[in-house]
Design an enzyme around this catalytic site. Structure first.
Site, PDB file in Angstrom:
ATOM      1  N   SER A 104     -15.111  13.663  -4.300  1.00 44.36           N
ATOM      2  CA  SER A 104     -15.941  13.820  -3.099  1.00 44.36           C
ATOM      3  C   SER A 104     -17.359  14.259  -3.476  1.00 44.36           C
ATOM      4  O   SER A 104     -17.573  14.832  -4.549  1.00 44.36           O
ATOM      5  CB  SER A 104     -15.328  14.873  -2.173  1.00 44.36           C
TER       6      SER A 104
HETATM    7  N1  SAM Z   1     -10.181  16.667  -4.275  1.00 38.74           N
HETATM    8  C1  SAM Z   1     -10.539  15.558  -5.108  1.00 38.74           C
HETATM    9  C2  SAM Z   1     -11.561  15.906  -6.150  1.00 38.74           C
HETATM   10  O1  SAM Z   1     -12.027  17.050  -6.196  1.00 38.74           O
HETATM   11  O2  SAM Z   1     -11.868  15.022  -6.949  1.00 38.74           O
HETATM   12  C3  SAM Z   1     -10.973  14.323  -4.347  1.00 38.74           C
HETATM   13  C4  SAM Z   1      -9.836  13.717  -3.656  1.00 38.74           C
HETATM   14  S1  SAM Z   1      -9.930  12.003  -3.337  1.00 38.74           S
HETATM   15  C5  SAM Z   1     -11.180  11.922  -2.125  1.00 38.74           C
HETATM   16  C6  SAM Z   1      -8.383  11.886  -2.427  1.00 38.74           C
HETATM   17  C7  SAM Z   1      -7.166  11.996  -3.304  1.00 38.74           C
HETATM   18  O3  SAM Z   1      -6.025  12.109  -2.459  1.00 38.74           O
HETATM   19  C8  SAM Z   1      -6.917  10.764  -4.177  1.00 38.74           C
HETATM   20  O4  SAM Z   1      -6.839  11.148  -5.531  1.00 38.74           O
HETATM   21  C9  SAM Z   1      -5.577  10.225  -3.671  1.00 38.74           C
HETATM   22  O5  SAM Z   1      -4.781   9.634  -4.671  1.00 38.74           O
HETATM   23  C10 SAM Z   1      -4.945  11.477  -3.112  1.00 38.74           C
HETATM   24  N2  SAM Z   1      -3.863  11.269  -2.142  1.00 38.74           N
HETATM   25  C11 SAM Z   1      -3.783  10.372  -1.134  1.00 38.74           C
HETATM   26  N3  SAM Z   1      -2.621  10.527  -0.471  1.00 38.74           N
HETATM   27  C12 SAM Z   1      -1.960  11.549  -1.071  1.00 38.74           C
HETATM   28  C13 SAM Z   1      -0.707  12.206  -0.846  1.00 38.74           C
HETATM   29  N4  SAM Z   1       0.131  11.849   0.126  1.00 38.74           N
HETATM   30  N5  SAM Z   1      -0.363  13.220  -1.649  1.00 38.74           N
HETATM   31  C14 SAM Z   1      -1.177  13.629  -2.672  1.00 38.74           C
HETATM   32  N6  SAM Z   1      -2.362  13.045  -2.934  1.00 38.74           N
HETATM   33  C15 SAM Z   1      -2.758  12.032  -2.135  1.00 38.74           C
END
Ligand code: SAM
Length: 218
Positions: free
Chosen positions: A60
């Site tokens: 993000s």
């Molecule tokens: N917090 C992260 C960072 O600091 O880089 C950015 C997160 S990214 C915008 C969203 C993340 O959520 C992705 O890596 C995706 O694979 C994960 N994601 C999506 N659905 C998910 C779920 N049900 N459980 C765990 N992770 C999930």
């Protein structure tokens, strides 16, 4: 990189990020550790946009990380659950402001990379979990704070259940085709919700999120 950080901090302050503890930690945690080598320039790491981290996912923007972290209003005694480890950057920021962080990621490769980035910074209060974060992680509940870093169609019921009484959850939610970051509070078991900002997140995929687009990679 220092000049890049200083400029970015100024911009964040002009956009309403005024929590000194949050700004201090943003200065302290090197975002470049959490992105691929070719993207490690000051312009990109301390610019204003999200960056790709592989598997069609993103780290993000620093503004979004700052806004959500500020909204959580963390204390050093808090136990935090993060859904969507991604690069591990947000978890690293949380780790300096709380007692412990549990972070769940559905894509194994991202979780493993995040873990090694965090270990390189000698951070030891983060537990990495690979799995579907929409069901939370009951074993360590209740959590004082829950942060979801992917957009959900609704508030996943297990996450609200695992939130401590008096606790706060920050979650991007999609309604009528547009996303907003919601601040959820649990008071006497009842959910109180308010929108704090528009958002543009990747989808939260899982049992209590959006449908799986491809086989999960646990
Ligand atoms: N917090 C992260 C960072 O600091 O880089 C950015 C997160 S990214 C915008 C969203 C993340 O959520 C992705 O890596 C995706 O694979 C994960 N994601 C999506 N659905 C998910 C779920 N049900 N459980 C765990 N992770 C999930």
């Amino acid at each position: 990189m220092k000049k890049g950080i200083d400029k970015l901090i100024e911009k964040l302050m002009s956009k309403g990020i005024n929590d000194r503890k949050v700004l201090e930690i943003l200065r302290k945690v090197p975002r470049e550790i959490f992105v691929e080598q070719p993207l490690r320039s000051a312009e990109l790491c301390y610019g204003e946009t999200p960056l790709p981290i592989g598997h069609s996912q993103t780290i993000s923007s620093v503004y979004t990380v700052a806004l959500m972290t500020q909204a959580l209003d963390l204390s050093k005694n808090h136990k935090v659950l993060e859904i969507g480890t991604g690069s591990g950057y947000q978890a690293a920021i949380l780790s300096f402001l709380a007692a412990s962080v549990f972070t769940i990621e559905r894509i194994r490769d991202l979780s493993l990379k995040a873990r090694s980035a965090v270990e390189s910074l000698n951070i030891h209060n983060i537990t990495f979990i690979i799995g579907d974060g929409t069901i939370g992680f009951n074993e360590y509940s209740p959590y004082d704070r829950i942060l979801i870093t992917a957009c959900s169609p609704d508030i996943p019921a297990p996450l609200f259940k695992q939130l401590n009484e008096g606790g706060t959850m920050v979650i991007p939610v999609e309604r009528n085709g547009s996303q907003s970051i919601c601040l959820i509070e649990k008071k006497n078991g009842v959910m109180h919700s308010k929108d704090i900002a528009p958002a543009n997140f990747v989808k939260l995929i899982g049992k209590n999120g959006y449908e799986t687009e491809r086989p999960q990679q646990f």
